[in-house]
Design an enzyme around this catalytic site. Structure first.
Site, PDB file in Angstrom:
ATOM      1  N   GLY A 204       7.073  -4.646 -31.381  1.00  0.00           N
ATOM      2  CA  GLY A 204       6.588  -3.284 -31.593  1.00  0.00           C
ATOM      3  C   GLY A 204       6.231  -2.940 -33.021  1.00  0.00           C
ATOM      4  O   GLY A 204       5.429  -2.032 -33.260  1.00  0.00           O
ATOM      5  N   ASP A 205       6.822  -3.643 -34.002  1.00  0.00           N
ATOM      6  CA  ASP A 205       6.523  -3.371 -35.413  1.00  0.00           C
ATOM      7  C   ASP A 205       6.617  -4.681 -36.180  1.00  0.00           C
ATOM      8  O   ASP A 205       7.325  -4.793 -37.184  1.00  0.00           O
ATOM      9  CB  ASP A 205       7.494  -2.334 -35.972  1.00  0.00           C
ATOM     10  CG  ASP A 205       7.111  -1.855 -37.366  1.00  0.00           C
ATOM     11  OD1 ASP A 205       5.912  -1.900 -37.707  1.00  0.00           O
ATOM     12  OD2 ASP A 205       8.010  -1.448 -38.124  1.00  0.00           O
ATOM     13  N   PHE A 206       5.874  -5.670 -35.729  1.00  0.00           N
ATOM     14  CA  PHE A 206       6.021  -7.025 -36.242  1.00  0.00           C
ATOM     15  C   PHE A 206       5.112  -7.262 -37.441  1.00  0.00           C
ATOM     16  O   PHE A 206       3.889  -7.246 -37.328  1.00  0.00           O
ATOM     17  CB  PHE A 206       5.719  -8.049 -35.146  1.00  0.00           C
ATOM     18  CG  PHE A 206       6.089  -9.461 -35.532  1.00  0.00           C
ATOM     19  CD1 PHE A 206       7.385  -9.921 -35.342  1.00  0.00           C
ATOM     20  CD2 PHE A 206       5.166 -10.310 -36.096  1.00  0.00           C
ATOM     21  CE1 PHE A 206       7.745 -11.206 -35.705  1.00  0.00           C
ATOM     22  CE2 PHE A 206       5.513 -11.599 -36.465  1.00  0.00           C
ATOM     23  CZ  PHE A 206       6.810 -12.051 -36.274  1.00  0.00           C
TER      24      PHE A 206
END
Length: 308
Positions: A204-206
């Site tokens: 999701g927030d890589f």
């Protein structure tokens, strides 16, 4: 175990600044309760603090600790939001495969005890090409099917909220020149969701800053904001990593497209889908930056989107 009096346990300056600015009164209230909450978990979980991780996160405080048996660990206390509420569930599902291992959790209070990583060494310490190669290896481990009874938010539902915000920001006077980009981003999202691939659990927030050096494996992901859906959505954030450096490179537009193609090939993600998600996510992030007065980042993100 009670904290040693000589160990400073004040919240990092960035945490105070960001929570006050982003969350207002709710952020100030959470910060006011943080010292007591920290002491509670140090005692309850029998932890001895060593130091506060600096500069820390935007909505969480991480304290490097020792467990009762001397094993190093990290205590994370975070503000619970819609994006972070399922962090513990994602970490438990991965169980150390590609991500930091969850040792204990009190999810309702936003308290996580995590294995200790090398907190000062992220993929940002590597040259870009090497960092991208390592990042791809981590993502291969993370993209697994979710449990049948999972409670993770879908990419479709999450981006529906983002799309609503985009439509609102599109109508602001400052958005007049970029409305065509917003319209294209919204159209692409609808098209992507009409024919989705097999869903997997996403970070999701890589990005490079969320992958730290470790002992069990060379690199492990931290700070997921988990979703379930199209792998291309996850990879799209990585496509624009180190954007300032990418923009400064010769033939930046061509370099961006080459990076997108290499990442798509490395992870067997459809290039067109990755391009479309990268466009949507860059436009959404750029419009958010403009909406909060960060014109420099906003214009940079929208310029990147236009290259794709």
């Amino acid at each position: 175990m009670a904290s040693a009096p000589h160990v400073p346990l004040e919240p990092p300056e960035r945490l105070v600044r960001v929570l006050t600015a982003w969350e207002g009164e709710a952020g100030r209230a959470w910060l006011a309760e943080l010292p007591a909450r920290l002491q509670e978990y140090l005692e309850r979980w029998e932890l001895t603090p060593e130091r506060v991780q600096q500069p820390g996160g935007n909505i969480s405080m991480v304290v490097l600790v020792r467990q009762a048996d001397g094993t190093p660990a990290a205590l994370k206390l975070g503000l619970i939001t819609a994006e972070t509420a399922q962090e513990h569930a994602a970490l438990a599902h991965w169980d150390g495969r590609g991500a930091v291992r969850l040792l204990r959790a009190d999810a309702e209070q936003g308290a996580l005890l995590l294995e200790r990583l090398h907190t000062d060494i992220s993929l940002r310490s590597l040259p870009d090409a090497k960092a991208m190669l390592e990042a791809a290896g981590v993502l291969r481990r993370l993209w697994v099917p979710p449990a049948a009874d999972h409670s993770f938010t879908s990419v479709a539902d999450y981006t529906a909220h983002l799309a609503d915000q985009l439509r609102e920001r599109r109508e602001q006077p400052w958005a007049a020149e970029v409305r065509p980009l917003v319209d294209e981003a919204l159209e692409l999202r609808d098209r992507l969701l009409a024919d989705p691939p097999q869903p997997v659990l996403l970070h999701g927030d890589f990005h490079h800053g969320n992958v730290l050096a470790a002992d069990r494996l060379p690199w492990l992901a931290i700070d997921p904001k988990p979703l379930v859906g199209d792998p291309g959505y996850d990879l799209a954030r990585l496509v624009r990593d180190r954007l300032e450096t990418l923009v400064a490179a010769p033939a930046a537009q061509s370099a961006a497209r080459r990076r997108l193609g290499r990442l798509a090939d490395a992870l067997d993600v459809d290039r067109d889908r990755l391009r479309d998600w990268s466009f949507f996510r860059a436009v959404e992030a750029g419009m958010w930056s403009l909406s909060v007065g960060d014109r420099e980042d906003g214009e940079l993100l929208l310029e990147f989107a236009s290259w794709l």
